[in-house]
Scaffold this active site. Sequence first.
Site, PDB file in Angstrom:
ATOM      1  N   SER A 172       0.869  -1.190   0.000  1.00  0.00           N
ATOM      2  CA  SER A 172       0.000   0.000   0.000  1.00  0.00           C
ATOM      3  C   SER A 172       0.899   1.231   0.000  1.00  0.00           C
ATOM      4  O   SER A 172       2.097   1.130   0.297  1.00  0.00           O
ATOM      5  CB  SER A 172      -0.843  -0.023   1.280  1.00  0.00           C
ATOM      6  N   TYR A 209      -3.820  -0.721   9.932  1.00  0.00           N
ATOM      7  CA  TYR A 209      -3.558  -0.919   8.501  1.00  0.00           C
ATOM      8  C   TYR A 209      -2.145  -0.434   8.153  1.00  0.00           C
ATOM      9  O   TYR A 209      -1.385  -1.130   7.482  1.00  0.00           O
ATOM     10  CB  TYR A 209      -4.617  -0.160   7.690  1.00  0.00           C
TER      11      TYR A 209
HETATM   12  P1  NAD Z   1     -11.649  -5.419  -1.356  1.00  0.00           P
HETATM   13  O1  NAD Z   1     -12.252  -5.157  -0.028  1.00  0.00           O
HETATM   14  O2  NAD Z   1     -12.494  -5.306  -2.572  1.00  0.00           O
HETATM   15  O3  NAD Z   1     -10.951  -6.834  -1.384  1.00  0.00           O
HETATM   16  C1  NAD Z   1     -10.407  -7.462  -0.246  1.00  0.00           C
HETATM   17  C2  NAD Z   1     -10.411  -8.944  -0.463  1.00  0.00           C
HETATM   18  O4  NAD Z   1      -9.879  -9.607   0.678  1.00  0.00           O
HETATM   19  C3  NAD Z   1     -11.827  -9.478  -0.665  1.00  0.00           C
HETATM   20  O5  NAD Z   1     -11.781 -10.436  -1.688  1.00  0.00           O
HETATM   21  C4  NAD Z   1     -12.129 -10.117   0.673  1.00  0.00           C
HETATM   22  O6  NAD Z   1     -13.078 -11.162   0.579  1.00  0.00           O
HETATM   23  C5  NAD Z   1     -10.747 -10.653   1.044  1.00  0.00           C
HETATM   24  N1  NAD Z   1     -10.651 -10.940   2.464  1.00  0.00           N
HETATM   25  C6  NAD Z   1     -10.716 -10.064   3.491  1.00  0.00           C
HETATM   26  N2  NAD Z   1     -10.658 -10.723   4.659  1.00  0.00           N
HETATM   27  C7  NAD Z   1     -10.548 -12.041   4.373  1.00  0.00           C
HETATM   28  C8  NAD Z   1     -10.456 -13.219   5.155  1.00  0.00           C
HETATM   29  N3  NAD Z   1     -10.493 -13.180   6.485  1.00  0.00           N
HETATM   30  N4  NAD Z   1     -10.362 -14.405   4.506  1.00  0.00           N
HETATM   31  C9  NAD Z   1     -10.366 -14.463   3.164  1.00  0.00           C
HETATM   32  N5  NAD Z   1     -10.440 -13.382   2.372  1.00  0.00           N
HETATM   33  C10 NAD Z   1     -10.531 -12.192   2.972  1.00  0.00           C
HETATM   34  O7  NAD Z   1     -10.444  -4.395  -1.445  1.00  0.00           O
HETATM   35  P2  NAD Z   1      -9.218  -4.296  -2.448  1.00  0.00           P
HETATM   36  O8  NAD Z   1      -8.949  -2.865  -2.578  1.00  0.00           O
HETATM   37  O9  NAD Z   1      -9.402  -5.103  -3.665  1.00  0.00           O
HETATM   38  O10 NAD Z   1      -8.055  -4.903  -1.549  1.00  0.00           O
HETATM   39  C11 NAD Z   1      -7.142  -5.891  -1.987  1.00  0.00           C
HETATM   40  C12 NAD Z   1      -5.793  -5.626  -1.380  1.00  0.00           C
HETATM   41  O11 NAD Z   1      -5.277  -4.409  -1.919  1.00  0.00           O
HETATM   42  C13 NAD Z   1      -5.812  -5.443   0.140  1.00  0.00           C
HETATM   43  O12 NAD Z   1      -4.678  -6.045   0.706  1.00  0.00           O
HETATM   44  C14 NAD Z   1      -5.739  -3.934   0.283  1.00  0.00           C
HETATM   45  O13 NAD Z   1      -5.187  -3.558   1.517  1.00  0.00           O
HETATM   46  C15 NAD Z   1      -4.835  -3.604  -0.875  1.00  0.00           C
HETATM   47  N6  NAD Z   1      -4.852  -2.203  -1.295  1.00  0.00           N
HETATM   48  C16 NAD Z   1      -5.959  -1.630  -1.841  1.00  0.00           C
HETATM   49  C17 NAD Z   1      -5.902  -0.294  -2.231  1.00  0.00           C
HETATM   50  C18 NAD Z   1      -7.071   0.404  -2.865  1.00  0.00           C
HETATM   51  O14 NAD Z   1      -6.962   1.599  -3.150  1.00  0.00           O
HETATM   52  N7  NAD Z   1      -8.172  -0.232  -3.131  1.00  0.00           N
HETATM   53  C19 NAD Z   1      -4.739   0.435  -2.057  1.00  0.00           C
HETATM   54  C20 NAD Z   1      -3.643  -0.181  -1.488  1.00  0.00           C
HETATM   55  C21 NAD Z   1      -3.699  -1.505  -1.120  1.00  0.00           C
END
Ligand code: NAD
Length: 255
Positions: free
Chosen positions: A147, A160
Amino acid sequence: MTAVRSPFSLAGRAALVTGANTGLGQAIAVALGQAGASVICVGRSPMDETLAKLAEAGAAALEIRADLSEMAALQPVVEQASAWKGRIDCLVNNAGIIRRAEAVDFTEDDWDAVMDVNLKSLFFLSQAAARKMLADGKGGRIINIASMLSFQGGIRVASYTAAKSGLAGLTRLLACEWAGRGINVNAIAPGYFVTNNTAAIRADSARDAQILARIPAGRWGEPEDIGGAAVFLASDAARYVHGAILPVDGGWLAR
Ligand code: NAD
């Protein structure tokens, strides 16, 4: 004449993506499938949409349902995933959650929930997958989803930031331990992407405008913007890349 294999091809490789049912995990799973990988989609919720997209891409796919906050779930996931195509060539640690509150109000529950999924589970899933990769001597790839808060402090997301900063350190530690044994460990650091994870800050128009104003590309990232980095790090093209944290952020960090 036989065609020369592209160094970016993932044909014949099995890739496991956690949190593949939505957002960045879904986009990464689809991109790996489009590059030729067979994809193991791991998550808590049904992955029908991702499986349909993978079928459309002509990629083989396996769904494994698991709650990754439970450490006891990790070894069975690796066993089931390895049994499907004989091994896991690439593990993408994407699953993650976020909890928001001022540091002065932050609860132990919000601390533990995020640390468990975003950091502890990532380490022990990597350990379980790496044991298999090392056992057959063929190595593999581990890609952690970091991130901007692997580099910056952020606000209202104490656990986080702690987890994503820890992830950056772990990526480097695992790279140091395993680079000489055939496993490339790297991370991708997404900037601000349109997914569930950012729904709350996008709904806050002042915060949304502040963020947008700092992104040189002038827009939020779409999940499709992330896949190429994952394909690269999973492929032979990245065979000498170890311990890197690759920003895919529309220029956010360059600002
Ligand atoms: P999202 O909430 O759409 O996806 C998160 C995913 O993690 C989902 O598929 C959810 O089901 C899964 N998950 C969460 N807890 C779980 C558990 N206990 N067991 C199994 N699966 C679990 O959000 P996203 O943005 O797609 O996030 C994906 C990754 O990207 C994360 O690690 C997030 O921190 C990271 N991220 C996202 C952004 C952004 O801007 N969206 C930026 C930086 C990092």
